[in-house]
Scaffold this motif. Structure first.
Motif, short mmCIF file in Angstrom:
data_model
loop_
_atom_site.label_atom_id
_atom_site.label_comp_id
_atom_site.label_asym_id
_atom_site.label_seq_id
_atom_site.Cartn_x
_atom_site.Cartn_y
_atom_site.Cartn_z
N TRP A 161 -21.84 33.76 1.84
CA TRP A 161 -20.77 34.56 1.25
C TRP A 161 -19.59 33.69 0.81
O TRP A 161 -18.89 34.02 -0.14
N PHE A 170 -4.74 27.56 -6.42
CA PHE A 170 -4.47 28.93 -6.85
C PHE A 170 -4.14 28.98 -8.34
O PHE A 170 -4.45 29.95 -9.01
N ASP A 173 -7.80 28.78 -10.28
CA ASP A 173 -8.63 29.97 -10.19
C ASP A 173 -8.26 30.72 -8.90
O ASP A 173 -8.73 30.36 -7.82
N PRO A 174 -7.43 31.76 -8.98
CA PRO A 174 -6.96 32.45 -7.77
C PRO A 174 -8.09 33.02 -6.91
O PRO A 174 -8.04 32.93 -5.68
N TRP A 175 -9.12 33.58 -7.53
CA TRP A 175 -10.21 34.17 -6.76
C TRP A 175 -10.98 33.11 -6.01
O TRP A 175 -11.28 33.26 -4.82
N ALA A 176 -11.33 32.01 -6.69
CA ALA A 176 -12.05 30.92 -6.02
C ALA A 176 -11.19 30.31 -4.92
O ALA A 176 -11.69 29.95 -3.85
N LEU A 178 -8.98 31.82 -3.06
CA LEU A 178 -9.06 32.72 -1.90
C LEU A 178 -10.36 32.54 -1.14
O LEU A 178 -10.38 32.54 0.10
N LEU A 179 -11.46 32.41 -1.87
CA LEU A 179 -12.76 32.22 -1.22
C LEU A 179 -12.78 30.93 -0.39
O LEU A 179 -13.36 30.89 0.69
N TYR A 180 -12.14 29.88 -0.89
CA TYR A 180 -12.15 28.60 -0.19
C TYR A 180 -11.25 28.59 1.05
O TYR A 180 -11.50 27.82 1.97
#
Length: 191
Positions: A161, A170, A173-176, A178-180
């Motif tokens: 996941w 950030f 790529d804000p989404w990536a 957050l995932l990291y």
């Protein structure tokens, strides 16, 4: 209050000195030396000896420590063995990433822990109190590094996941991003 703070700072000096000596000696006990690592296995003995002399690795351990410690006190942490760049900017660059992760984890922990503590105190000896205190005790009993490894194993490798290593800014790529940071934040927050 000022005397207390000064006493605490003075008490930290021997601890920091002992840690510095311990880390320095442990690093020197690792097989191989930085010069051979920098030049590689196929380096000729003359260039290896020259680099060892330039790095001060030909001197005794106490002299090497004195030189290193003197440089550290002046703010010179040396150069990276792998990239030959100054170490201080590399540490400072990664410090802000770690600071963001710690700040986010502290905010989340505060938002959850304070109300949970109030509820546990309000409903003392109730089943809810026992669950909250038991969960907190179990989470605090697990070493941070072990909890981090378990999260990496489960969410990163088993379920796939979340990414296991790396960092994305950030601004890129804000989404990536957050995932990291989810797993490091979860590790700190849960502990």
């Amino acid at each position: 209050m000022l005397r207390f703070a000064i006493r605490r700072i003075l008490m930290a000096v021997p601890t920091l000195l002992i840690m510095a000596v311990s880390v320095f000696v442990l690093i020197r006990l690792i097989p191989g030396d930085p010069a051979s690592l920098m030049l590689g296995d196929l380096a000729d003995p003359a260039s290896l000896a020259d680099l060892q002399q330039r790095l001060g690795l030909d001197k005794s351990l106490p002299v090497q420590f004195a030189i290193w410690f003197g440089n550290v006190l002046q703010g010179d942490l040396g150069n990276s063995i792998t990239s030959s760049q100054p170490v201080f900017p590399l540490v400072l660059d990664r410090f802000w990433i770690s600071a963001k992760i710690v700040f986010i984890a502290v905010v989340i922990a505060s938002v959850i822990a304070v109300p949970a503590g109030v509820i546990a105190a309000w409903r003392q000896n109730s089943p809810l109190d026992l669950v909250l205190v038991g969960t907190a005790t179990v989470l605090l009993s697990i070493p941070t590094f072990w909890l981090g490894l378990l999260l990496l194993l489960f969410f990163g490798l088993k379920l796939e996941w979340l990414p296991v290593v790396g960092y994305v800014s950030f601004s890129d790529d804000p989404w990536a991003a957050l995932l990291y940071i989810v797993m490091p934040v979860m590790t700190l927050f849960l502990h």
